[in-house]
Design a protein around this motif. Structure first.
Motif, short mmCIF file in Angstrom:
data_model
loop_
_atom_site.label_atom_id
_atom_site.label_comp_id
_atom_site.label_asym_id
_atom_site.label_seq_id
_atom_site.Cartn_x
_atom_site.Cartn_y
_atom_site.Cartn_z
N PRO A 100 0.81 -1.21 0.00
CA PRO A 100 0.00 0.00 0.00
C PRO A 100 0.85 1.26 0.00
CG PRO A 100 -0.80 -1.59 1.62
CD PRO A 100 0.50 -2.12 1.13
N ILE A 101 0.29 2.32 -0.54
CA ILE A 101 1.02 3.57 -0.67
C ILE A 101 1.46 4.10 0.68
CG2 ILE A 101 0.80 5.97 -1.43
CD1 ILE A 101 -1.12 5.00 -3.58
N PHE A 102 0.57 4.02 1.69
CA PHE A 102 0.88 4.52 3.02
C PHE A 102 0.73 3.39 4.04
CE2 PHE A 102 -0.89 8.22 0.72
CZ PHE A 102 0.25 9.01 0.70
N ASN A 103 1.46 3.52 5.14
CA ASN A 103 1.43 2.53 6.20
C ASN A 103 0.12 2.65 6.98
OD1 ASN A 103 1.87 0.81 8.32
ND2 ASN A 103 3.75 1.79 9.03
N GLY A 104 -0.74 1.63 6.89
CA GLY A 104 -2.03 1.69 7.54
C GLY A 104 -1.97 1.79 9.04
N ASP A 105 -0.90 1.30 9.69
CA ASP A 105 -0.79 1.39 11.14
C ASP A 105 -0.67 2.83 11.61
OD1 ASP A 105 -0.97 -1.35 11.49
OD2 ASP A 105 1.20 -1.65 11.40
N ALA A 106 -0.27 3.74 10.73
CA ALA A 106 -0.09 5.14 11.10
C ALA A 106 -1.25 6.02 10.64
CB ALA A 106 1.21 5.68 10.50
N VAL A 107 -2.20 5.44 9.91
CA VAL A 107 -3.27 6.22 9.30
C VAL A 107 -4.51 6.20 10.17
CG1 VAL A 107 -4.83 6.34 7.32
CG2 VAL A 107 -2.40 5.94 6.97
N LYS A 108 -5.14 7.36 10.33
CA LYS A 108 -6.39 7.46 11.09
C LYS A 108 -7.60 7.19 10.21
CE LYS A 108 -7.60 11.59 12.52
NZ LYS A 108 -7.71 12.81 13.36
N ASN A 109 -7.68 7.84 9.06
CA ASN A 109 -8.82 7.63 8.17
C ASN A 109 -8.48 8.13 6.78
OD1 ASN A 109 -8.99 10.46 8.72
ND2 ASN A 109 -11.10 10.41 8.02
N MET A 110 -9.36 7.83 5.84
CA MET A 110 -9.17 8.24 4.46
C MET A 110 -10.51 8.64 3.87
SD MET A 110 -7.40 6.14 1.32
CE MET A 110 -8.74 4.99 1.07
N VAL A 111 -10.52 9.71 3.07
CA VAL A 111 -11.72 10.18 2.38
C VAL A 111 -11.42 10.18 0.89
CG1 VAL A 111 -13.44 11.99 2.18
CG2 VAL A 111 -12.28 11.63 4.36
N PHE A 112 -12.25 9.50 0.13
CA PHE A 112 -12.03 9.34 -1.31
C PHE A 112 -13.08 10.15 -2.07
CE2 PHE A 112 -10.46 7.55 -5.06
CZ PHE A 112 -11.47 7.01 -5.82
N HIS A 113 -12.63 11.16 -2.83
CA HIS A 113 -13.53 12.03 -3.59
C HIS A 113 -13.44 11.67 -5.07
CE1 HIS A 113 -13.77 14.96 -0.19
NE2 HIS A 113 -12.54 14.54 0.03
N LYS A 114 -14.58 11.53 -5.70
CA LYS A 114 -14.63 11.41 -7.16
C LYS A 114 -15.99 11.90 -7.62
CE LYS A 114 -16.28 6.61 -7.69
NZ LYS A 114 -17.28 6.84 -8.74
N GLY A 115 -16.07 12.31 -8.87
CA GLY A 115 -17.33 12.83 -9.39
C GLY A 115 -17.55 14.26 -8.98
N PHE A 116 -17.98 14.49 -7.73
CA PHE A 116 -18.13 15.83 -7.21
C PHE A 116 -16.99 16.12 -6.24
CE2 PHE A 116 -19.62 18.71 -3.87
CZ PHE A 116 -19.88 19.83 -4.65
N PHE A 117 -16.40 17.30 -6.38
CA PHE A 117 -15.27 17.68 -5.53
C PHE A 117 -15.67 18.87 -4.66
CE2 PHE A 117 -13.52 15.60 -9.21
CZ PHE A 117 -12.49 14.83 -8.72
N ASP A 118 -15.39 18.77 -3.37
CA ASP A 118 -15.57 19.93 -2.51
C ASP A 118 -14.77 21.10 -3.06
OD1 ASP A 118 -17.29 18.67 -0.80
OD2 ASP A 118 -15.74 18.07 0.63
N THR A 119 -15.26 22.30 -2.84
CA THR A 119 -14.72 23.46 -3.53
C THR A 119 -13.26 23.74 -3.17
OG1 THR A 119 -16.95 24.38 -3.49
CG2 THR A 119 -15.19 25.87 -4.07
N HIS A 120 -12.81 23.33 -1.99
CA HIS A 120 -11.42 23.63 -1.61
C HIS A 120 -10.42 22.74 -2.34
CE1 HIS A 120 -12.11 20.13 0.99
NE2 HIS A 120 -10.81 20.03 1.11
N LEU A 121 -10.90 21.69 -3.03
CA LEU A 121 -10.01 20.77 -3.74
C LEU A 121 -9.77 21.24 -5.17
CD1 LEU A 121 -11.61 17.42 -2.54
CD2 LEU A 121 -9.56 18.52 -1.62
N GLU A 122 -8.57 21.08 -5.66
CA GLU A 122 -8.25 21.41 -7.04
C GLU A 122 -6.96 20.70 -7.43
OE1 GLU A 122 -5.57 23.44 -8.22
OE2 GLU A 122 -4.69 23.71 -6.23
N GLY A 123 -6.68 20.68 -8.73
CA GLY A 123 -5.41 20.16 -9.20
C GLY A 123 -5.47 18.88 -9.98
N ARG A 124 -6.56 18.09 -9.87
CA ARG A 124 -6.68 16.84 -10.62
C ARG A 124 -8.10 16.68 -11.12
NH1 ARG A 124 -2.07 17.53 -10.31
NH2 ARG A 124 -0.38 16.06 -9.79
N LEU A 125 -8.26 15.90 -12.20
CA LEU A 125 -9.55 15.78 -12.86
C LEU A 125 -10.41 14.63 -12.35
CD1 LEU A 125 -8.67 16.36 -16.63
CD2 LEU A 125 -9.04 18.04 -14.82
#
Length: 812
Positions: free
Chosen positions: A281-306
């Protein structure tokens, strides 16, 4: 009348009054007209019409101040049957504080005042560690069918605005025991809540979907099918419209390319993340608290990828006690330590992970050797300034190294290496209705390779990279429960190091400044309708090339026709100022990496999506359709093999689009847990240089895709899972001799259909606060997964690329 007669009469009156009093006491309290009953049919009427019904049917005189009551307001009574006059008045005068006074013989005086509303806020912590929990669902229930709901933010803070009264406050979060208590709201209140992890689901990995209603957050449940413990990315491949390996590598979303996906670590972009071993995996899961996956609709503060943005948030560290986690699985071994430096105030978390099978390379034949090593580390300091304010420092580093013996050297030489570094200082606070997060960070990616590996005759390393320094601030303002605004600004300075693989040129440096502003509005138009409207503006300012200015509007409309259903329509415009085309399965410094310079305009898209969600008990069904435009896409020309020269000789620019229909279903039945998704999608591109080819399938066109995972909880400690995928094969760009296809065959041949079935078993046992976790399974028991998933350099495998895996994790 004599004195004796008067005395006898007075005594008689006293006796009669005493007897009457005793009779009244034995008979109970005098019944008022407010306690009399009448029959009510479920219907809607104005307050005045309800008053007249009471007066007409019960012959009661109602006395009230008409200037204090909105008599024309329509009130709906949902139940039919007998109810008291007082109960009906309470329903009709909802929103008022009501007091009635009985005046004999049949008069009822009504005194009212409008209810005041107050803020109910607080912080959600994990019990024991004092970790702030993001995404907890918080609700206030008045016991009469009304609820007020919200979701805790990244600092664990929640905020509700409710009328005065007595409520049941409930807090829930997947993998934790729910919390509830009765609260009285008669002024602004602040509550600290702690959630206890469930025994089996403690630290169960979940992925939060971005498409959540204004009321509830959705969490994709873990299926426990993963090569590594706490692998968040093992969930993404089940989501509709997503194509990736089991560990999240080679991610493609809604017909977009690999480089259209952004990964944020505590809000910091990580450029080109991933490992040579595609099962790590890209990141070590033992150190991760949570993950949020955005696709389709993006919250307005996000930018930079399609196509997608994946927000990964690290743990803050246990503020109560020192905790360690050791994990050994097939791809890597890791150790994580966390604990308090100042109890309840300052905590640390440090984690390190390294691949280990390469230590046995000398025992294996040359064709079975891994020849590569990977390591990464995470470190975080978190200081709780108050219940609503925090300060944190983050450090992250990762390196992948591929080594081979060269002809003129005895020992193995590093022939390919890429690495990432991230550092961030962030401050988060909440002051009443206003919240703020301010951060400064540095992020870099470097990639180097020996020229011999790339087929050139020079004896040197070829390099490329990106360095970025960023300052950002974001604000959040909430007004009651009907309006929420977010706005912010960001400045970044990036330097691109563009590789040249000919014999004359060196590394080319291209500095770019970027300024971003955004403003977002969440408006609750009615209890059933909510709207989110925002805009993100970007000024892209290369030092030596023409600037670009981008306006990116976003809109989301959600309508709730019933308690269990939601209809939604989303629109997002995104712009991407960076192009990357991989020439091989790995990331190489000679890949086409180009910011929006040299005439390569920003890539842009508009994404339209409509869907329906049906919320089930412990589950959900979602059906949606989308259409997405794509402009200024890049591709390699047909019949070319990249050697020396300028990129203009190999790269063509065109446009594209994608569209599709998706279905996603998950449901828990006692011990069973099912996830199922199906996607029909098409992704097309067209280029002015190939007019006869028309609209061709893109390299990421996968018409049909089916993903599923079924789990059964054997007992409180163990779980068995079966999962798999079936999808159409991708387009071919090389023939059987690995030569480029001619223009006549360009984008006309497709790989065979791919499918795969996996099985896994997970066992967890707690010893007080200590936890032992075992995991084992078989990847690809049956199937023919894509070659890019099997190119894992995984030295343990069985016939037909069936890969066994096992792992053990111990928290102490």
């Amino acid at each position: 009348m004599s004195r004796l007669e008067r005395y006898l009469i007075l005594t008689a009156v006293v006796v009669v009054c005493g007897i009457a009093g005793l009779w009244a006491q034995n008979a109970g309290p005098v019944r008022t007209v407010a306690e009399e009953t009448l029959h009510v049919d479920a219907s809607s009427a104005t307050v005045l019409q309800w008053f007249r019904k009471i007066e007409r049917e019960k012959y009661i005189v109602l006395s009230y101040n008409a200037s204090l009551i909105d008599l024309s307001r329509v009130r709906k009574v949902n139940t039919s049957g007998e109810m008291t006059v007082g109960e009906l008045l309470e329903l009709v005068l909802d929103g008022y504080v009501v007091r009635t006074e009985f005046v004999p013989p049949r008069k009822l005086m009504i005194q009212v005042r409008e209810k005041e509303s107050f803020y109910v806020s607080g912080t959600v912590f994990e019990d024991g560690s004092k970790e702030r929990l993001y995404g907890a669902v918080v609700s206030l229930d008045d016991g009469k069918g009304k609820q007020w709901n919200c979701i805790s933010d990244g600092n664990g803070v929640f905020k509700l605005y409710a009328p005065e009264g007595v409520y049941k406050l409930s807090v829930s979060y997947m993998g934790y025991n729910p919390y509830s208590r009765q609260v009285r709201v008669d002024k602004d209140r602040f509550f600290t809540t702690t959630l206890k992890p469930l025994l089996f689901e403690i630290e169960e990995v979940t992925v939060e979907s971005n498409k959540r209603s204004e009321e509830l957050g959705e969490l994709t449940p873990s299926n426990m099918l993963a090569f590594s413990g706490n692998d968040l990315f093992s969930q993404i491949w089940i989501l509709p419209g997503v194509t990736s390996s089991l560990a999240g590598s080679n991610l493609q979303v809604d017909g977009g390319s690999n480089d259209e996906n952004q990964f944020l670590l505590d809000g910091v972009p990580v450029f080109h993340p991933g490992h040579i071993n595609s099962l790590l995996p890209i990141f070590n899961g033992d150190a991760v608290k949570n993950m949020v996956f955005h696709k389709g609709f993006f919250d307005t503060h996000l930018e930079g990828r399609l196509s997608s943005v994946t927000e990964v948030n690290l743990k803050e560290g246990n503020k109560q006690e020192h905790v360690g986690t050791l994990t050994l699985d097939m791809p890597a071994a890791s150790a994580t330590l966390e604990g308090p430096i100042v109890k309840d105030k300052l905590s640390y978390m440090v984690s390190a992970r390294r691949s280990w099978l390469d230590f046995f390379d000398r025992l294996l034949s040359e064709e079975n050797r891994l020849n590569h090593a990977s390591y990464d580390y995470n470190a975080k300091l978190s200081y709780a300034l108050s219940k609503v304010s925090s300060l944190s420092f983050l450090a992250y580093g990762a390196r992948d190294d591929y080594h081979l013996p060269l002809l003129d050297e005895e020992e193995n030489t590093s022939v390919l290496r890429w690495e990432n570094q991230v550092y961030q200082l962030a401050y988060h606070t909440q002051a009443g209705k206003l919240g703020n997060r301010t951060a400064v960070f540095y992020s870099s990616h470097t990639n180097r390779a020996r020229s011999e590996m790339l087929g050139t005759e020079t004896d040197r390393y070829i390099r490329s990279g990106i360095r970025s320094v960023n300052v950002s601030t974001e604000f959040d303002y909430a007004f009651e429960n009907i309006y929420r605004a977010q706005w912010g600004a960001k400045y970044s300075h990036e330097v691109y190091e563009l590789a040249s693989f000919d014999t004359d040129a060196g590394v080319r440096h291209e500095p770019v400044n970027q300024v971003s502003l955004f403003y977002d509005n969440h408006i609750r138009v009615s209890p059933r309708l909510s709207v989110q409207v925002g805009v993100h503006g970007v000024g892209y300012l290369p030092r030596n090339h023409r600037p670009y200015y981008s306006i990116q509007p976003r809109m989301s409309v959600k309508y709730f026709p019933g308690e269990e259903d939601m209809l939604y329509f989303n629109f997002s415009k995104m712009e991407q100022f960076y192009h990357c085309l991989r020439l091989f399965s790995w990331d190489l410094p000679t890949d086409f990496r180009m910011p929006s310079i040299d005439g390569y305009k920003p890539r842009s898209s508009e994404h339209y999506e409509a869907g329906w969600k049906h919320f089930l008990d412990n589950g959900m069904l979602e059906v949606s359709a989308y259409y997405k435009t794509r402009r200024n896409v890049v591709a390699l020309r047909p019949e070319v093999f990249v050697e020396d020269g300028q990129w203009q000789e190999y790269i063509m620019v065109g446009n594209g689009d994608s569209y599709g229909a998706r279905m996603y279903f998950f449901k828990n039945w006692k011990r069973w847990k099912l996830q199922l998704s199906y996607t029909y999608a098409r992704s097309r591109e067209w280029f002015g240089e190939l007019p006869d080819n028309g609209k061709m399938p893109s390299m990421y066109d996968i018409p049909h895709q089916l993903n599923t995972a079924l789990s059964y909880q054997l007992n409180m400690r163990s779980l068995i899972s079966v999962g798999g995928m079936m999808r159409s094969g991708k387009m071919l760009d090389l023939d059987e001799n690995f030569d480029p296809l001619p223009a006549s065959e360009f984008r006309k041949q497709r790989m065979p259909m791919n499918y795969r079935i996996d099985v896994g078993y997970a066992y967890r046992k707690s010893f007080g606060r200590k936890l032992l976790s075992l995991r084992l399974g078989l990847y690809n028991v049956l199937g023919n997964p894509p070659e890019e998933e099997i190119l894992s350099f995984y030295s343990v495998h069985w016939k037909s690329n069936c890969l066994p895996y096992a792992g053990v994790s111990f928290r102490f």
